[in-house]
Design a protein around this motif. Structure first.
Motif, mmCIF file in Angstrom:
data_model
loop_
_atom_site.group_PDB
_atom_site.id
_atom_site.type_symbol
_atom_site.label_atom_id
_atom_site.label_comp_id
_atom_site.label_asym_id
_atom_site.label_seq_id
_atom_site.Cartn_x
_atom_site.Cartn_y
_atom_site.Cartn_z
ATOM 1 N N HIS A 99 -45.500 -41.776 24.107
ATOM 2 C CA HIS A 99 -45.993 -40.324 23.681
ATOM 3 C C HIS A 99 -44.921 -39.666 23.782
ATOM 4 N N ASP A 100 -45.667 -38.726 22.612
ATOM 5 C CA ASP A 100 -44.865 -37.609 22.233
ATOM 6 C C ASP A 100 -43.860 -37.060 24.346
ATOM 7 N N GLU A 101 -42.970 -36.586 24.273
ATOM 8 C CA GLU A 101 -42.301 -35.898 25.606
ATOM 9 C C GLU A 101 -41.993 -34.607 25.118
ATOM 10 N N GLY A 102 -42.489 -33.605 25.517
ATOM 11 C CA GLY A 102 -41.216 -32.296 25.407
ATOM 12 C C GLY A 102 -40.976 -31.957 26.871
ATOM 13 N N CYS A 103 -40.254 -30.560 26.833
ATOM 14 C CA CYS A 103 -39.964 -29.954 28.252
ATOM 15 C C CYS A 103 -39.429 -28.535 27.972
ATOM 16 N N LEU A 104 -39.790 -27.779 28.581
ATOM 17 C CA LEU A 104 -39.669 -26.767 28.997
ATOM 18 C C LEU A 104 -38.442 -25.809 28.642
ATOM 19 N N GLY A 108 -39.333 -25.983 21.696
ATOM 20 C CA GLY A 108 -39.994 -26.266 20.534
ATOM 21 C C GLY A 108 -39.873 -27.588 19.901
ATOM 22 N N GLN A 109 -38.936 -28.847 21.052
ATOM 23 C CA GLN A 109 -38.633 -29.618 21.225
ATOM 24 C C GLN A 109 -39.249 -31.090 21.122
ATOM 25 N N ARG A 110 -40.304 -32.165 20.339
ATOM 26 C CA ARG A 110 -40.837 -32.975 20.503
ATOM 27 C C ARG A 110 -40.268 -34.637 20.694
ATOM 28 N N ALA A 111 -40.103 -35.449 21.521
ATOM 29 C CA ALA A 111 -39.992 -36.871 20.492
ATOM 30 C C ALA A 111 -40.302 -37.697 21.640
ATOM 31 N N VAL A 112 -40.756 -39.032 20.839
ATOM 32 C CA VAL A 112 -41.709 -40.272 21.456
ATOM 33 C C VAL A 112 -40.323 -40.684 22.815
ATOM 34 N N LEU A 113 -41.671 -41.019 23.712
ATOM 35 C CA LEU A 113 -40.445 -41.462 25.130
ATOM 36 C C LEU A 113 -41.649 -42.654 25.642
ATOM 37 N N GLY A 114 -40.230 -43.528 25.545
ATOM 38 C CA GLY A 114 -41.726 -44.820 26.835
ATOM 39 C C GLY A 114 -40.936 -44.743 28.150
ATOM 40 N N ARG A 115 -42.777 -44.582 29.022
ATOM 41 C CA ARG A 115 -42.270 -44.289 30.039
ATOM 42 C C ARG A 115 -43.185 -45.065 30.719
ATOM 43 N N PRO A 116 -42.770 -46.026 31.974
ATOM 44 C CA PRO A 116 -44.444 -46.612 33.131
ATOM 45 C C PRO A 116 -45.671 -45.749 33.019
ATOM 46 N N LEU A 143 -44.403 -36.868 36.671
ATOM 47 C CA LEU A 143 -43.699 -36.777 37.750
ATOM 48 C C LEU A 143 -42.280 -37.771 37.921
ATOM 49 N N GLN A 144 -42.478 -38.744 36.941
ATOM 50 C CA GLN A 144 -41.186 -39.279 36.464
ATOM 51 C C GLN A 144 -40.212 -37.845 35.717
ATOM 52 N N HIS A 145 -40.371 -36.969 34.812
ATOM 53 C CA HIS A 145 -40.065 -36.530 34.320
ATOM 54 C C HIS A 145 -39.156 -34.880 34.746
ATOM 55 N N GLU A 146 -40.262 -34.952 36.257
ATOM 56 C CA GLU A 146 -39.417 -34.087 36.864
ATOM 57 C C GLU A 146 -39.062 -34.695 38.314
ATOM 58 N N THR A 147 -39.081 -35.395 38.631
ATOM 59 C CA THR A 147 -38.073 -36.277 39.346
ATOM 60 C C THR A 147 -37.134 -36.307 37.753
ATOM 61 N N GLY A 152 -30.777 -34.467 37.590
ATOM 62 C CA GLY A 152 -30.114 -33.868 36.495
ATOM 63 C C GLY A 152 -29.981 -34.425 35.444
ATOM 64 N N ARG A 153 -31.358 -35.257 35.030
ATOM 65 C CA ARG A 153 -31.587 -35.630 33.662
ATOM 66 C C ARG A 153 -32.831 -34.499 32.837
ATOM 67 N N LEU A 154 -32.452 -34.728 31.508
ATOM 68 C CA LEU A 154 -33.457 -34.332 30.876
ATOM 69 C C LEU A 154 -34.049 -35.812 29.949
ATOM 70 N N TYR A 155 -34.956 -35.497 29.350
ATOM 71 C CA TYR A 155 -35.728 -36.290 29.114
ATOM 72 C C TYR A 155 -35.181 -36.710 27.704
ATOM 73 N N ILE A 156 -34.270 -35.489 26.958
ATOM 74 C CA ILE A 156 -33.623 -36.235 26.063
ATOM 75 C C ILE A 156 -31.992 -37.117 25.909
ATOM 76 N N ASP A 157 -32.115 -37.261 27.394
ATOM 77 C CA ASP A 157 -30.855 -38.626 28.436
ATOM 78 C C ASP A 157 -31.412 -39.520 28.008
ATOM 79 N N ARG A 158 -32.604 -39.716 27.917
ATOM 80 C CA ARG A 158 -33.350 -41.381 27.372
ATOM 81 C C ARG A 158 -33.793 -41.112 26.283
ATOM 82 N N LEU A 159 -33.792 -40.643 25.568
ATOM 83 C CA LEU A 159 -32.960 -40.596 24.109
ATOM 84 C C LEU A 159 -32.258 -41.621 23.392
#
Length: 181
Positions: A99-104, A108-116, A143-147, A152-159
């Motif tokens: 699904h699409d994921e974003g972050c405060l 303004g940015q979102r990206a498709v990211l696979g997570r369990p 839960l995964q995003h906040e952990t 010290g990781r942002l969701y963009i680090d998984r892209l």
């Protein structure tokens, strides 16, 4: 948690701020200061129209996050997890939710990211009592995003590198536009 107090809205830290890019320290004191931090985190999350917020997103490098979001059945869950330990389904039992994921912290940015599609967070509430949060749907993603934030990781680090680079270029362009000022 005393819900009569509202908390203070604190500014959200953005990508590039060093506090977002290093692991957070464990919480060792369950006291009024932690209660106030949690209240400020909820106030800040709601003001920014988010569904989850880690302490380092408001500049506090401690392992705590708050959430208020729905599960796969659209049932809302609200809470706090201090010193979370994330448990994921075994590899053979995982279904990836793309699904699409974003972050405060990357506004303004979102990206498709696979997570369990399922995750469990074990930790403590603000008084030091053990808590377990089992998440599905958006709650599992949260839960995964906040952990990740607390590591010290942002969701963009998984892209993938190319997608991450493009997203950061888009973010910088939007942040420097006259409309963003």
């Amino acid at each position: 948690m005393d819900v009569r107090r509202r908390g203070t809205v604190r500014p959200i830290r953005h990508v590039g701020d060093p506090v977002l890019h290093r692991p957070c320290a464990p919480v060792t004191r369950y006291d009024e200061e932690l209660d106030e931090l949690v209240e400020d985190m909820f106030a800040s999350m709601y003001a920014a129209e988010g569904v989850g917020l880690a302490a380092n997103q408001i500049g506090v490098s401690l392992r705590v996050f708050v959430y208020d979001c729905p599960d796969e059945n659209d049932e809302f869950h609200k809470g706090v997890v201090v010193n979370p330990v994330l448990v994921m389904p075994a590899v053979g039992e995982r279904r990836i939710d793309t699904h699409d994921e974003g972050c405060l912290s990357v506004p303004g940015q979102r990206a498709v990211l696979g997570r369990p599609d399922r995750a469990t967070a074990h930790g403590f509430d603000p008084t030091g009592n053990p808590v377990t949060v089992k998440g599905t749907g958006l709650l599992a993603r949260c839960l995964q995003h906040e952990t990740d934030h607390l590591e010290g990781r942002l969701y963009i680090d998984r892209l993938p590198g190319k997608r991450r680079k493009q997203l950061l270029e888009d973010y910088r362009r939007a942040a420097s536009s006259p409309a963003a000022r």
